[in-house]
Each structure stands twice: as C-alpha cells, then as structure tokens.
Design an enzyme around this catalytic site. Structure first.
Site, mmCIF file in Angstrom:
data_model
loop_
_atom_site.group_PDB
_atom_site.id
_atom_site.type_symbol
_atom_site.label_atom_id
_atom_site.label_comp_id
_atom_site.label_asym_id
_atom_site.label_seq_id
_atom_site.Cartn_x
_atom_site.Cartn_y
_atom_site.Cartn_z
ATOM 1 N N GLY A 7 0.718 -1.303 -0.063
ATOM 2 C CA GLY A 7 -0.147 0.031 0.142
ATOM 3 C C GLY A 7 1.130 1.183 -0.062
ATOM 4 O O GLY A 7 1.598 1.643 1.036
ATOM 5 N N ALA A 8 0.998 2.080 -1.020
ATOM 6 C CA ALA A 8 1.581 3.156 -1.347
ATOM 7 C C ALA A 8 0.998 4.466 -1.024
ATOM 8 O O ALA A 8 1.614 5.644 -1.435
ATOM 9 C CB ALA A 8 2.682 2.935 -2.513
ATOM 10 N N GLY A 9 -0.052 4.193 -0.401
ATOM 11 C CA GLY A 9 -0.960 5.480 -0.058
ATOM 12 C C GLY A 9 -0.125 6.333 0.903
ATOM 13 O O GLY A 9 0.937 6.227 1.192
ATOM 14 N N ARG A 82 -10.803 6.077 5.923
ATOM 15 C CA ARG A 82 -11.919 6.602 6.259
ATOM 16 C C ARG A 82 -12.131 8.055 5.821
ATOM 17 O O ARG A 82 -11.287 8.727 5.504
ATOM 18 C CB ARG A 82 -11.814 6.660 7.964
ATOM 19 C CG ARG A 82 -12.119 5.428 8.615
ATOM 20 C CD ARG A 82 -12.637 5.775 9.947
ATOM 21 N NE ARG A 82 -11.585 6.367 10.818
ATOM 22 C CZ ARG A 82 -12.078 7.043 12.118
ATOM 23 N NH1 ARG A 82 -13.162 6.807 12.634
ATOM 24 N NH2 ARG A 82 -11.135 7.508 12.906
ATOM 25 N N ARG A 88 -14.484 3.090 11.499
ATOM 26 C CA ARG A 88 -13.494 2.184 11.019
ATOM 27 C C ARG A 88 -14.424 0.961 10.858
ATOM 28 O O ARG A 88 -14.200 0.141 9.907
ATOM 29 C CB ARG A 88 -12.641 2.058 12.184
ATOM 30 C CG ARG A 88 -11.591 3.160 12.311
ATOM 31 C CD ARG A 88 -10.505 2.819 13.230
ATOM 32 N NE ARG A 88 -9.564 4.101 13.487
ATOM 33 C CZ ARG A 88 -9.732 4.874 14.650
ATOM 34 N NH1 ARG A 88 -10.732 4.733 15.119
ATOM 35 N NH2 ARG A 88 -8.702 5.737 14.587
ATOM 36 N N VAL A 118 -2.061 -2.621 9.462
ATOM 37 C CA VAL A 118 -2.517 -1.215 9.793
ATOM 38 C C VAL A 118 -3.816 -0.981 9.458
ATOM 39 O O VAL A 118 -4.510 -0.132 9.845
ATOM 40 C CB VAL A 118 -1.509 -0.144 8.988
ATOM 41 C CG1 VAL A 118 -1.737 1.153 9.074
ATOM 42 C CG2 VAL A 118 -0.017 -0.348 9.422
ATOM 43 N N SER A 119 -4.196 -1.727 8.338
ATOM 44 C CA SER A 119 -5.582 -1.600 7.652
ATOM 45 C C SER A 119 -6.737 -1.571 8.631
ATOM 46 O O SER A 119 -6.761 -2.230 9.557
ATOM 47 C CB SER A 119 -5.916 -2.687 6.778
ATOM 48 O OG SER A 119 -4.965 -2.856 5.799
ATOM 49 N N ARG A 151 -0.804 9.677 20.437
ATOM 50 C CA ARG A 151 -1.947 11.006 20.658
ATOM 51 C C ARG A 151 -2.171 11.186 21.925
ATOM 52 O O ARG A 151 -2.203 12.307 22.219
ATOM 53 C CB ARG A 151 -3.264 10.087 19.836
ATOM 54 C CG ARG A 151 -2.932 10.428 18.309
ATOM 55 C CD ARG A 151 -4.252 9.737 17.686
ATOM 56 N NE ARG A 151 -4.002 10.104 16.200
ATOM 57 C CZ ARG A 151 -4.735 9.333 15.222
ATOM 58 N NH1 ARG A 151 -5.519 8.702 15.611
ATOM 59 N NH2 ARG A 151 -4.487 9.716 14.090
ATOM 60 N N HIS A 175 -9.081 -0.444 18.721
ATOM 61 C CA HIS A 175 -8.600 0.834 18.120
ATOM 62 C C HIS A 175 -9.716 1.315 17.510
ATOM 63 O O HIS A 175 -9.955 1.409 16.200
ATOM 64 C CB HIS A 175 -7.560 0.388 17.073
ATOM 65 C CG HIS A 175 -7.114 1.410 16.387
ATOM 66 N ND1 HIS A 175 -6.530 2.623 16.662
ATOM 67 C CD2 HIS A 175 -6.949 1.677 14.737
ATOM 68 C CE1 HIS A 175 -6.035 3.634 15.726
ATOM 69 N NE2 HIS A 175 -6.513 2.826 14.666
#
EC number: 1.1.1.37
Length: 312
Positions: A7-9, A82, A88, A118-119, A151, A175
């Site tokens: 995934g190169a996003g 998202r 999610r 991570v998805s 965070r 999560h």
C-alpha cells in the site's frame, strides 16, 4: 534485512519514508495495485537519499509479490481510508477481502515473515490475519495502539506544557473511537503520576480527545491521518529489526490475558526480533477491567461479521 510495505498511499508511503530515513533495511519494497504509483513514490523517496544521507534501496512495484520474497517484516496498509462521518467498523467488508488477499500473496514468498497490520478496522483485520495466515501469533501485530498512545502523549503534553518524549502513557482496548481506553491512572511524567498534576476536568479532556483523535483529523483534512500512523508503524518495525525490546501497545492475540480469549486487542507488549515477545500485565482496576471487557465485546461483535460473511 528486507522489508515490504504493501500500500503506497499516504500511510504506507510515510511509513516507508521513516523506515528508509532510519536505515532499518538494506532493501525496502513498496507495493501497490495502481499501475506506476509505488514506482513513482519509490523514485521520489530515493531522490531524497543524497539529501538525507540514507543508503536503503527503495523499489516500487505494481502487484509484483515475487519482488517481496524473503521479507523479514511486512507492513499491510492496504484498504480504503476513512472518509468524514465513516467509522472504522464500516470498512470491514471491503478491507477484509483486500487484507486476506494481500496476506495470502505475501506468504507465498515470505512464509516466515512478521506482519504488521495497519488496515482498518485494525482489531478485526488483525484477527482475520491471525485466523487465516497460519503464522505463529507472535508474528502478527496490529499497529493501532502505537498510534493511539502517541496521540495520548500529545494531548497530555498540551495540558502539562511538557515534552511528549518525557511521558509514559499507553492506550489499550480496541482501536476505535468508542473502544480504546487511555490509561490515565497509569500515565506518568518522568515517574510523576499525571493525575497528581492535572485536574479531573483536564484528565477527562485528554482522554476524550485521545479517543476521537482519528475522527478529529478525518474531519479536518477529509481523510485518515498519515504522519503519526506511518511513524507509529515504523517505530514497531525498528523495535523488531533492532531487537530493541520496547514496550509498545499493539493489537495481539489474547489467550486469557486481561481476561479475554479468541480475540485481538491492544495491550502493552514487548517487541523484539521475534515479533511481540511478552504481554505485560498492567494490573487494571475493577473499573478499567470493566471498560476493557466492554471494548472486547464491541470488537467481538465486529469479528462476528467476518464469520457471518465467511471470511474466516
């Protein structure tokens, strides 16, 4: 050392950029389904190597899983991000098909790899990978807790007026905006409990801001965040590659720990060369354990969607 990011996003590319800058691998493969997309991102990053002084070789490929062969660590960021107003949980069906296909293709060429998921929804995608990959459970980690804890530290630092690096604070549970549990009573500023330094109103503000941290950014920028998720994932990769034994909150398979079984949830773990190596027991209070159980119930309900749709 060879690492693959699928995934190169925005998140995948940011993760890859962090991995390259830290020189965590000799070879880094960036894979995407969009023709030329990963190749372009890889070339762009490689053109920073002379400026930033790293020697990692980054190669972008389009759906060529053979190029990922013998990867020690694989990061899966594939799937839809998202959009504003989207939870999610609403991503389950689409992203389950993507994550399952990616995992199968990766394992054809790297059967002993360590996978970082991570998805989103991360807990459910991690559970899917646990159930379908055949890998030992210690080799499958979900990224969400590393991000949520970062965070948490950020919002604490704002209230305390201190450096986030001076804080120890972890988030456990699911999560998700309603399932994560920032452990405010366990958070410290250089060994001083933050509950001694913040009013109850400040503590509540930090906790609530942490829980909607992702949704806040999605509303502001129109899509999921990427800098902190990419950095959080790279930090996990670094602890594996360098065998750092760092304590990081991650999504892992529970088998009785924290009172839960047959589920993937975020808990504090030690991460080293073998993946996650030990779950730490934070000795939750009765109220914290009740929150954790409630979070588990919500995640288990999402996991049921996988079973009903025959994904597992």
């Amino acid at each position: 050392m060879k690492i693959t990011v699928v995934g190169a996003g925005a998140v995948g590319a940011t993760c890859a950029d962090n991995i390259a800058r830290k020189e965590l691998a000799e070879e880094l493969i960036l894979l995407d389904i969009r023709e030329g997309f990963a190749e372009g991102k890889a070339i762009d990053m490689m053109q920073t190597s002379a400026l930033l002084g790293f020697d990692t070789k980054i190669k972008g490929v389009t759906n060529d899983y053979a190029a990922t062969a013998d990867s020690e660590v694989v990061v899966i960021t594939s799937g839809l991000p998202r959009k504003p107003g989207m939870t999610r949980e609403e991503l389950i069906g689409t992203n389950a098909n993507i994550v399952k296909s990616v995992t199968e293709n990766i394992l054809k060429y790297s059967p002993n790899t360590i996978i970082i998921v991570v998805s989103n929804p991360m807990d459910t995608m991690n559970y899917l990978t646990l159930k379908t990959s055949g890998l030992p459970k210690n080799k499958i980690l979900g990224m969400g807790g590393a991000l949520d804890s970062a965070r948490f530290k950020y919002y604490l630092s704002v209230e305390l007026g201190c450096s986030p690096a001076d804080l120890n604070a972890v988030v456990i549970g699911g999560h998700g905006d309603t399932t994560m549990i920032p452990l405010i009573n366990h958070a410290t500023w250089n060994s001083i409990p933050v509950t001694q330094l913040l009013t109850k109103e400040q503590q509540d503000r930090v906790v609530s801001s942490t829980m909607v941290g992702g949704a806040t950014l999605t509303k502001l920028i129109g899509t999921s965040a990427w800098y902190a998720p990419g950095a959080g994932t790279a930090a996990m990769v670094e602890s594996i590659v360098r065998d750092e034994k760092k304590l990081i909150s991650c999504g892992v398979a529970l088998d009785g720990e924290y009172g839960q079984k047959d589920i993937s949830l975020v808990v504090p773990v030690i991460i080293g060369k073998n993946g996650w190596e030990k779950i730490l027991d934070f000795k939750l209070s009765d109220s914290e354990q009740a929150e954790f159980n409630k979070s588990a119930d919500a995640v288990r309900a999402m996991n049921q969607v996988l079973k009903e749709s025959n994904h597992i």
